[in-house]
Write an enzyme that holds these catalytic residues in place. Structure first.
Site, mmCIF file in Angstrom:
data_model
loop_
_atom_site.group_PDB
_atom_site.id
_atom_site.type_symbol
_atom_site.label_atom_id
_atom_site.label_comp_id
_atom_site.label_asym_id
_atom_site.label_seq_id
_atom_site.Cartn_x
_atom_site.Cartn_y
_atom_site.Cartn_z
ATOM 1 N N ALA A 67 0.860 -1.178 0.000
ATOM 2 C CA ALA A 67 0.000 0.000 0.000
ATOM 3 C C ALA A 67 0.894 1.223 0.000
ATOM 4 C CB ALA A 67 -0.877 -0.018 1.245
ATOM 5 N N GLU A 109 -0.657 -9.426 -1.427
ATOM 6 C CA GLU A 109 -2.101 -9.719 -1.338
ATOM 7 C C GLU A 109 -2.733 -9.671 -2.724
ATOM 8 O OE1 GLU A 109 -2.630 -6.729 1.739
ATOM 9 O OE2 GLU A 109 -3.413 -8.266 3.071
HETATM 10 N N1 T1G Z 1 4.659 3.392 -0.359
HETATM 11 C C1 T1G Z 1 5.127 4.547 -0.891
HETATM 12 N N2 T1G Z 1 6.450 4.787 -1.113
HETATM 13 C C2 T1G Z 1 7.299 3.811 -0.752
HETATM 14 C C3 T1G Z 1 6.877 2.582 -0.190
HETATM 15 C C4 T1G Z 1 5.484 2.391 -0.003
HETATM 16 N N3 T1G Z 1 4.984 1.259 0.500
HETATM 17 N N4 T1G Z 1 7.984 1.829 0.038
HETATM 18 C C5 T1G Z 1 9.042 2.540 -0.356
HETATM 19 N N5 T1G Z 1 8.639 3.730 -0.832
HETATM 20 C C6 T1G Z 1 9.486 4.789 -1.374
HETATM 21 C C7 T1G Z 1 10.484 5.310 -0.360
HETATM 22 O O1 T1G Z 1 9.880 6.293 0.463
HETATM 23 C C8 T1G Z 1 11.563 5.863 -1.276
HETATM 24 O O2 T1G Z 1 11.067 7.073 -1.806
HETATM 25 C C9 T1G Z 1 11.588 4.867 -2.427
HETATM 26 O O3 T1G Z 1 10.298 4.235 -2.413
HETATM 27 C C10 T1G Z 1 12.670 3.821 -2.286
HETATM 28 O O4 T1G Z 1 12.482 3.225 -0.993
HETATM 29 C C11 T1G Z 1 -2.956 -3.300 2.606
HETATM 30 C C12 T1G Z 1 -1.609 -1.838 4.343
HETATM 31 C C13 T1G Z 1 10.205 -1.677 -1.075
HETATM 32 C C14 T1G Z 1 11.994 -2.962 0.109
HETATM 33 O O5 T1G Z 1 6.102 -2.037 4.191
HETATM 34 O O6 T1G Z 1 10.351 -2.095 2.536
HETATM 35 O O7 T1G Z 1 0.681 -2.923 2.138
HETATM 36 O O8 T1G Z 1 12.794 8.642 -0.869
HETATM 37 O O9 T1G Z 1 14.768 3.744 -0.127
HETATM 38 O O10 T1G Z 1 15.928 0.324 0.024
HETATM 39 O O11 T1G Z 1 -2.001 -5.076 3.764
HETATM 40 O O12 T1G Z 1 11.107 0.614 0.495
HETATM 41 O O13 T1G Z 1 13.071 7.664 -3.174
HETATM 42 O O14 T1G Z 1 11.246 9.357 -2.722
HETATM 43 O O15 T1G Z 1 13.309 2.005 0.965
HETATM 44 O O16 T1G Z 1 15.273 -0.365 -2.357
HETATM 45 C C15 T1G Z 1 3.706 -2.770 3.117
HETATM 46 C C16 T1G Z 1 7.969 -0.678 2.617
HETATM 47 C C17 T1G Z 1 2.911 -1.521 3.279
HETATM 48 C C18 T1G Z 1 7.194 -1.876 2.103
HETATM 49 C C19 T1G Z 1 12.555 -0.925 -1.217
HETATM 50 N N6 T1G Z 1 4.902 -2.499 2.369
HETATM 51 N N7 T1G Z 1 9.082 -0.405 1.740
HETATM 52 O O17 T1G Z 1 13.706 -0.689 -0.440
HETATM 53 O O18 T1G Z 1 14.287 1.602 -1.336
HETATM 54 S S1 T1G Z 1 1.496 -1.840 4.298
HETATM 55 C C20 T1G Z 1 6.023 -2.132 2.989
HETATM 56 C C21 T1G Z 1 10.212 -1.141 1.815
HETATM 57 C C22 T1G Z 1 0.424 -2.662 3.284
HETATM 58 C C23 T1G Z 1 -1.666 -3.929 3.036
HETATM 59 C C24 T1G Z 1 -0.863 -3.041 3.936
HETATM 60 C C25 T1G Z 1 11.336 -0.701 0.914
HETATM 61 C C26 T1G Z 1 11.507 -1.593 -0.329
HETATM 62 P P1 T1G Z 1 12.137 8.267 -2.153
HETATM 63 P P2 T1G Z 1 13.765 2.680 -0.258
HETATM 64 P P3 T1G Z 1 14.909 0.197 -1.035
#
Ligand code: T1G
Length: 650
Positions: A67, A109
């Site tokens: 998300a 999902e």
């Molecule tokens: N949403 C929006 N932006 C995101 C994002 C996300 N989920 N994840 C990363 N970014 C942006 C981050 O801010 C940065 O932006 C760029 O992408 C690179 O990130 C319904 C509710 C995917 C493994 O928890 O673990 O889904 O600074 O530096 O080291 O059940 O980002 O470049 O502008 O971290 O290569 C679940 C969180 C959400 C994933 C990549 N998903 N992200 O790592 O790059 S909850 C997460 C990460 C959900 C559902 C529920 C990592 C990455 P900018 P980065 P990276």
């Protein structure tokens, strides 16, 4: 499909197979527009009779990474993700998710709403929601059990840790690993899948009930995380395995929406964004880091070996320097034992260990450093010793080589004063064990060049650290706050509050250890020697209770006694009558203080010191201070950090 959604979701046909491509950089996060685009793509593919199956693939670095966290903390926007996943699952033609990079949270999902999942060999799948203080909100606690069994669901969801493709394949989370061109391989997979009877939709698959003792064990493991979300997720998986899909989905959604608003989720979101901001400070975004392709480490003790191991883990060749052959052998043995530990824990195989050791050259001659781009000294914490090392480094290293000190307390300016090319000096304060602890305090001197500072941050990212810039003061950010925290704890002891009560209060708050247990583990003499050093330098440093204990030979576990007794050389602390007697003349009569009041008192001291650090410009931001406390000093991340808490209390 309207222009906005078409820009995010493209459809092309490869014969009778539709390829739906998501393009929403940087990580194809499931924004509201993207969710809308997927709904429209499902409609379009259903309506086109020429399409017999659909492949869902993402452009860029990764499959959907979840998300859009930028929507968190705001009211959920339609179309809601559970509905999008259900629409894909109900499609007339089977969808195949083609996963590369990391399919996380809502991304996985969506993949579970597809009839099949294929992945590139280096892909990962995961449900990290609990690390954000929430639970999966679009069937992760309900479909995962139906796809791969309850045990897999419990591990994936309550740990929040992603699984690699081969492990995912072994349990049925994915159906095939596609080497080479993922999209083409997925189309071929879809084509062949059409020749066989389709498996039931994931939501229609049975789930095997588990015995009570499974849930008891799982509950104990989930509780170890220390915060609520893993326990909530476990309860949902259990409910989902014992109730019909629709009922389970309703319960998951209600829990997800409730947790979204929790303090724990707010804290963990704060940390999520703080961590992502830390590695790339705005001031350095336009600066090209000075190149670091090889590293020298001076000193093979605990810190030096840890730093060298961290560099090898990141693939950097290392030259390890020690003063003589005996010390060098000891340093190389320290490194080998670090890698042996990783092999024992299954984190490394024997080839990996051999590769890491092969990238290390040991020497007692500084001339071996001539080719190194960065040299980090990790020698004894005494100014004379460090100055001598830097003088040698200046003589033997290239004029453009970055020279870094790992000092934790000394003033880097004093270490390098008078040496040539001051623009290349910097402090890199690693935390022990350096190959494990993620915090890296980066301490520039006034002359440090911007490309050297940028190189330090780039090194931090490469090593998988959380890099935080710190200004020069005693203890930089973390040790300065630690000193204030310990002083506040001792002040409560002077007021008559029990040592064990104070530790218990901080453990209840979420620390693994209280301030006194931690000192006994690390040794009271370290801080004592720093105070004595300041006193001999003419500073007025009042005697502390800790000083009295060290003078009485009580240095902590290493002397079988510090703040606590450790009978028979054990590790479990016991309140000490000797300590009570030693301190009796300096503490008020015993008094009870509620534990939440004790914690509030010590947290206020940390926040107050943090505020001073901010005002003095020693830290760049309050969130940096929170990261220092979380990644260097065991502050529970689901509390957000002392500055976050202070702000929340207004
Ligand atoms: N949403 C929006 N932006 C995101 C994002 C996300 N989920 N994840 C990363 N970014 C942006 C981050 O801010 C940065 O932006 C760029 O992408 C690179 O990130 C319904 C509710 C995917 C493994 O928890 O673990 O889904 O600074 O530096 O080291 O059940 O980002 O470049 O502008 O971290 O290569 C679940 C969180 C959400 C994933 C990549 N998903 N992200 O790592 O790059 S909850 C997460 C990460 C959900 C559902 C529920 C990592 C990455 P900018 P980065 P990276």
């Amino acid at each position: 499909m309207d222009d906005k959604t078409t820009a995010l979701v493209g459809i092309r046909k490869d014969g009778e197979i539709a390829v739906v491509t998501i393009t929403n950089p940087p990580v194809n996060a499931l924004s509201a527009d993207l969710r809308q685009g997927l709904l429209e793509a499902a409609e379009a593919c259903d309506e086109d009779d020429a399409i017999k199956a659909v492949v869902l693939v993402c452009a860029g670095r990764t499959f959907i990474a979840g998300a859009d966290v930028r929507e968190f903390g705001k009211p959920p926007q339609p179309p809601h993700l559970p509905g999008v996943v259900a629409r894909i699952e109900a499609a007339k033609k089977p969808w195949v998710a083609a996963i590369h990079g990391t399919a996380l949270g809502g991304g996985f999902e969506v993949a579970m709403g597809c009839r099949f999942r294929v992945a590139s060999p280096d892909a990962k799948v995961g449900l990290p929601e609990v690390t954000l203080g929430i639970v999966p909100g679009a069937s992760g606690t309900v479909r995962t059990s139906r796809l791969a069994g309850v045990s897999v669901a419990v591990d994936l969801v309550t740990s929040g840790r992603p699984w690699n493709a081969s492990k995912a394949l072994s349990v049925g989370l994915i159906d095939e690993i596609i080497a080479g061109d993922l999209a083409a391989g997925a189309v071929a997979f879809a084509r062949s899948a059409l020749k066989c009877p389709l498996p039931p939709a994931v939501s229609e698959r049975p789930v095997e009930p588990m015995p009570e003792d499974f849930w008891q064990e799982a509950g104990k493991r989930a509780a170890k995380a220390g915060h609520q979300a893993p326990l909530e997720a476990l309860a949902l998986i259990r409910f989902g395995s014992q109730h019909p899909f629709p009922e389970a989905m309703a319960k998951e959604r209600a829990c997800f929406l409730a947790l979204r608003q929790s303090e724990e989720a707010a804290a963990l979101r704060h940390v999520f964004f703080a961590e992502r901001g830390a590695g790339r400070p705005d001031a350095l975004r336009a600066v090209k880091p000075r190149s670091v392709a090889s590293v020298g480490v001076i000193g093979g003790g605990t810190m030096g070996a840890g730093i060298a191991a961290a560099c090898r883990e990141a693939g950097l060749p290392v030259v390890l320097i020690e003063r003589d052959d005996v010390a060098l052998d000891r340093g190389l043995a320290n490194l080998a034992s670090i890698f042996d530990g990783a092999v024992k824990r299954g984190k490394l195989d024997s080839k990996g260990k051999a590769d890491r050791l092969a990238g290390i050259v040991g020497s007692t001659d500084y001339a071996a450093l001539a080719g190194c781009d960065l040299i980090i000294e990790a020698v004894f914490e005494e100014i004379g010793v460090k100055r001598a090392v830097f003088a040698d480094l200046v003589r033997h290293c290239r004029a453009d080589a970055i020279l870094a000190t790992n000092t934790s307390y000394l003033d880097p300016r004093a270490i390098v004063a008078g040496l040539a090319h001051p623009e290349r000096f910097i402090g890199l304060h690693f935390f022990s064990p350096a190959h494990v602890m993620k915090l890296l305090e980066i301490v520039p001197v006034p002359e440090t060049a911007s490309d050297v500072l940028a190189a330090a941050f780039a090194l931090g990212r490469l090593l998988g650290k959380v890099p935080v810039e710190a200004g020069i003061c005693e203890g930089f950010i973390g040790n300065r706050i630690l000193k204030r925290y310990r002083a506040a704890a001792e002040a409560l002891v002077v007021e008559g509050v029990g040592i064990a009560e104070i530790d218990a209060a901080m453990r209840d708050f979420g620390f693994r250890m209280g301030p006194f247990e931690a000192q006994d583990l690390g040794g009271l003499d370290i801080a004592y020697l720093q105070r004595e050093g300041a006193r001999s330098a003419g500073q007025v440093v009042p005697e502390t209770l800790g000083d009295r204990l060290v003078k009485a030979g009580r240095k902590g576990q290493k002397t079988d006694g510090g703040w606590y007794d450790y009978p028979n050389g054990g590790r479990s602390p016991e309140p000490s009558l000797v300590v009570a007697e030693l301190l009796s003349a300096h503490v008020a009569p015993s008094r009870l203080m509620p534990r939440d009041e004790i914690a509030a008192n010590l947290l206020a001291a940390m926040a107050s010191e943090g505020q001073a650090i901010l005002v003095e410009g020693v830290a760049q931001s309050a969130s940096d201070i929170d990261l220092v406390e979380i990644h260097g000093y065991g502050f529970p991340r689901w509390k957000g950090g002392p500055m976050f808490l202070h702000d929340r209390k207004g």
